[in-house]
Design a protein around this motif. Structure first.
Motif, PDB file in Angstrom:
ATOM      1  N   LYS A 272      -8.047  -6.623  -8.257  1.00 40.35           N
ATOM      2  CA  LYS A 272      -7.611  -6.405  -6.880  1.00 40.35           C
ATOM      3  C   LYS A 272      -6.531  -5.313  -6.804  1.00 40.35           C
ATOM      4  O   LYS A 272      -6.544  -4.480  -5.889  1.00 40.35           O
ATOM      5  CB  LYS A 272      -7.079  -7.706  -6.271  1.00 40.35           C
ATOM      6  N   ASN A 273      -5.614  -5.321  -7.754  1.00 39.65           N
ATOM      7  CA  ASN A 273      -4.564  -4.292  -7.754  1.00 39.65           C
ATOM      8  C   ASN A 273      -5.137  -2.900  -7.991  1.00 39.65           C
ATOM      9  O   ASN A 273      -4.698  -1.912  -7.376  1.00 39.65           O
ATOM     10  CB  ASN A 273      -3.505  -4.630  -8.802  1.00 39.65           C
ATOM     11  N   GLU A 274      -6.102  -2.812  -8.902  1.00 39.85           N
ATOM     12  CA  GLU A 274      -6.751  -1.515  -9.148  1.00 39.85           C
ATOM     13  C   GLU A 274      -7.543  -1.071  -7.919  1.00 39.85           C
ATOM     14  O   GLU A 274      -7.547   0.111  -7.555  1.00 39.85           O
ATOM     15  CB  GLU A 274      -7.670  -1.625 -10.370  1.00 39.85           C
ATOM     16  N   LYS A 275      -8.214  -2.016  -7.274  1.00 36.12           N
ATOM     17  CA  LYS A 275      -9.007  -1.703  -6.079  1.00 36.12           C
ATOM     18  C   LYS A 275      -8.115  -1.230  -4.938  1.00 36.12           C
ATOM     19  O   LYS A 275      -8.509  -0.363  -4.141  1.00 36.12           O
ATOM     20  CB  LYS A 275      -9.778  -2.950  -5.649  1.00 36.12           C
ATOM     21  N   ALA A 276      -6.901  -1.755  -4.849  1.00 37.81           N
ATOM     22  CA  ALA A 276      -5.965  -1.310  -3.821  1.00 37.81           C
ATOM     23  C   ALA A 276      -5.667   0.180  -3.958  1.00 37.81           C
ATOM     24  O   ALA A 276      -5.599   0.912  -2.961  1.00 37.81           O
ATOM     25  CB  ALA A 276      -4.671  -2.119  -3.899  1.00 37.81           C
ATOM     26  N   ILE A 277      -5.517   0.636  -5.196  1.00 38.01           N
ATOM     27  CA  ILE A 277      -5.279   2.071  -5.446  1.00 38.01           C
ATOM     28  C   ILE A 277      -6.505   2.877  -5.066  1.00 38.01           C
ATOM     29  O   ILE A 277      -6.416   3.883  -4.346  1.00 38.01           O
ATOM     30  CB  ILE A 277      -4.929   2.305  -6.933  1.00 38.01           C
ATOM     31  N   ARG A 278      -7.681   2.464  -5.531  1.00 36.25           N
ATOM     32  CA  ARG A 278      -8.901   3.223  -5.270  1.00 36.25           C
ATOM     33  C   ARG A 278      -9.204   3.292  -3.777  1.00 36.25           C
ATOM     34  O   ARG A 278      -9.512   4.364  -3.243  1.00 36.25           O
ATOM     35  CB  ARG A 278     -10.087   2.602  -6.020  1.00 36.25           C
ATOM     36  N   ASN A 279      -9.114   2.156  -3.096  1.00 33.63           N
ATOM     37  CA  ASN A 279      -9.415   2.135  -1.665  1.00 33.63           C
ATOM     38  C   ASN A 279      -8.478   3.050  -0.879  1.00 33.63           C
ATOM     39  O   ASN A 279      -8.911   3.803   0.002  1.00 33.63           O
ATOM     40  CB  ASN A 279      -9.305   0.705  -1.123  1.00 33.63           C
ATOM     41  N   THR A 280      -7.187   2.988  -1.197  1.00 37.61           N
ATOM     42  CA  THR A 280      -6.213   3.781  -0.453  1.00 37.61           C
ATOM     43  C   THR A 280      -6.387   5.265  -0.742  1.00 37.61           C
ATOM     44  O   THR A 280      -6.319   6.095   0.180  1.00 37.61           O
ATOM     45  CB  THR A 280      -4.785   3.333  -0.800  1.00 37.61           C
ATOM     46  N   ASN A 281      -6.633   5.621  -1.985  1.00 36.81           N
ATOM     47  CA  ASN A 281      -6.824   7.029  -2.325  1.00 36.81           C
ATOM     48  C   ASN A 281      -8.093   7.592  -1.688  1.00 36.81           C
ATOM     49  O   ASN A 281      -8.126   8.750  -1.251  1.00 36.81           O
ATOM     50  CB  ASN A 281      -6.866   7.215  -3.846  1.00 36.81           C
ATOM     51  N   GLU A 282      -9.134   6.771  -1.620  1.00 38.50           N
ATOM     52  CA  GLU A 282     -10.365   7.215  -0.953  1.00 38.50           C
ATOM     53  C   GLU A 282     -10.118   7.460   0.536  1.00 38.50           C
ATOM     54  O   GLU A 282     -10.591   8.451   1.100  1.00 38.50           O
ATOM     55  CB  GLU A 282     -11.466   6.165  -1.143  1.00 38.50           C
ATOM     56  N   ASN A 283      -9.378   6.568   1.170  1.00 39.01           N
ATOM     57  CA  ASN A 283      -9.037   6.751   2.590  1.00 39.01           C
ATOM     58  C   ASN A 283      -8.174   7.994   2.791  1.00 39.01           C
ATOM     59  O   ASN A 283      -8.332   8.721   3.778  1.00 39.01           O
ATOM     60  CB  ASN A 283      -8.299   5.526   3.135  1.00 39.01           C
ATOM     61  N   LEU A 284      -7.279   8.246   1.836  1.00 39.44           N
ATOM     62  CA  LEU A 284      -6.413   9.413   1.935  1.00 39.44           C
ATOM     63  C   LEU A 284      -7.215  10.708   1.866  1.00 39.44           C
ATOM     64  O   LEU A 284      -6.960  11.663   2.594  1.00 39.44           O
ATOM     65  CB  LEU A 284      -5.348   9.359   0.824  1.00 39.44           C
ATOM     66  N   GLN A 285      -8.206  10.726   0.978  1.00 37.84           N
ATOM     67  CA  GLN A 285      -9.057  11.908   0.851  1.00 37.84           C
ATOM     68  C   GLN A 285      -9.871  12.157   2.120  1.00 37.84           C
ATOM     69  O   GLN A 285     -10.083  13.297   2.521  1.00 37.84           O
ATOM     70  CB  GLN A 285      -9.986  11.763  -0.354  1.00 37.84           C
ATOM     71  N   LYS A 286     -10.320  11.091   2.775  1.00 35.26           N
ATOM     72  CA  LYS A 286     -11.100  11.235   4.006  1.00 35.26           C
ATOM     73  C   LYS A 286     -10.281  11.811   5.139  1.00 35.26           C
ATOM     74  O   LYS A 286     -10.801  12.531   6.004  1.00 35.26           O
ATOM     75  CB  LYS A 286     -11.668   9.868   4.414  1.00 35.26           C
ATOM     76  N   THR A 287      -8.989  11.481   5.168  1.00 32.89           N
ATOM     77  CA  THR A 287      -8.124  11.923   6.269  1.00 32.89           C
ATOM     78  C   THR A 287      -7.443  13.241   5.988  1.00 32.89           C
ATOM     79  O   THR A 287      -6.832  13.819   6.894  1.00 32.89           O
ATOM     80  CB  THR A 287      -7.078  10.861   6.585  1.00 32.89           C
ATOM     81  N   SER A 288      -7.520  13.734   4.754  1.00 29.99           N
ATOM     82  CA  SER A 288      -6.824  14.980   4.416  1.00 29.99           C
ATOM     83  C   SER A 288      -7.716  16.201   4.651  1.00 29.99           C
ATOM     84  O   SER A 288      -8.905  16.100   4.848  1.00 29.99           O
ATOM     85  CB  SER A 288      -6.381  14.934   2.957  1.00 29.99           C
TER      86      SER A 288
END
Length: 288
Positions: A272-288
């Motif tokens: 879950k902790n690793e997934k939190a990083i992946r999910n947030t970074n993926e969202n960041l890439q979509k918005t950048s």
């Protein structure tokens, strides 16, 4: 992070509170709401010790979530008088969290008035929270998405809030109500957690007797600047979507997480902790 001071008013009418803050889901501090309460003059640690010193209370510290821990399971217990002595003698990470002390000590119910502020408050759930100097409450949002009136007594605490639409930047742990616990929200590591640079939130310091309104589903991080305690009164969410999310959290998500901890152990927590990083970074890439 971009933080702005939470709006403050001395007093407020029911109509203004609902129209300006509840309907718009904006936090506010009401500074003088409790001045006619007996609690305003009585609620100090010495008074709690006097009337509840013999109560055995559950305590929590800031250790990371472990697969062996139950949902909101206390880390230890202590006599209230011993805990208050600890609070007054030195900084401590031990906190009392979501404890219905008023069930143990009904006399406390006579010290506060249910505010007529336009919210249908749940009379069975006045909860108390205690903490020592520098004790921190990790970034989270409440399982039931309630509208919360958060009153502070004896000392000062800092409150940091983020609206639900900021969740995409918060490194939210899946199947949980928290952000990653290794984030220091007082001094974020933007190299490790770059999405936090985009997070827009609110901050304030609550002093004795002040009330903070926290809207439905708001993330909140609390730090006790001095020993003290708070009381939360809550009203169920008005937004039907938030009500359905609350139902899911209480009756499905919580039990799914408990089951996975039981079967997968620490691997589930690490995933879950690793997934939190992946999910947030993926969202960041979509918005950048």
């Amino acid at each position: 992070m971009k933080l702005k001071q939470i709006e403050r008013v001395k007093k407020i009418s029911k109509a203004d509170f609902i129209s300006q803050y509840v309907k718009n889901q904006i936090p506010v501090v009401v500074e003088e709401l409790t001045e006619d309460w007996p609690a305003y003059h009585k609620w100090k640690l010495s008074y709690i010790n006097e009337i509840a010193g013999n109560s055995i209370v559950p305590l929590y510290d800031d250790r990371p979530v472990n697969h062996e821990d139950g949902f909101n399971e206390a880390h230890t217990t202590m006599k209230m008088s011993d805990y208050i002595h600890l609070l007054e003698s030195k900084p401590t990470n031990y906190r009392i969290f979501l404890y219905n002390l008023m069930k143990e000590v009904p006399l406390l119910k006579e010290d506060f008035l249910w505010p007529d502020i336009g919210l249908n408050l749940v009379k069975q759930m006045p909860m108390l929270f205690f903490g020592g100097e520098n004790a921190r409450v990790f970034m989270h949002y409440d399982i039931d998405y309630s509208n919360i009136l958060h009153f502070h007594f004896h000392g000062e605490k800092q409150c940091m809030l983020f609206a639900p639409d900021q969740s995409k930047y918060m490194y939210k742990v899946p199947h949980a109500l928290i952000s990653r616990e290794d984030i220091d929200f007082d001094n974020p590591d933007y190299e490790k957690f770059p999405a936090l640079k985009n997070a827009q939130g609110f901050i304030t310091n609550l002093k004795h007797g002040e009330m903070l309104y926290m809207p439905e589903g708001y993330w909140h991080y609390m730090k006790y600047l001095t020993p003290g305690f708070s009381m939360s009164l809550r009203a169920f969410p008005k937004n039907i979507t938030n009500l359905s999310k609350a139902f899911y959290n209480v009756f499905i998500m919580r039990y799914f997480d408990i089951m996975m901890r039981k079967f997968k152990g620490q691997k589930w927590i690490d995933y879950k902790n690793e997934k939190a990083i992946r999910n947030t970074n993926e969202n960041l890439q979509k918005t950048s």
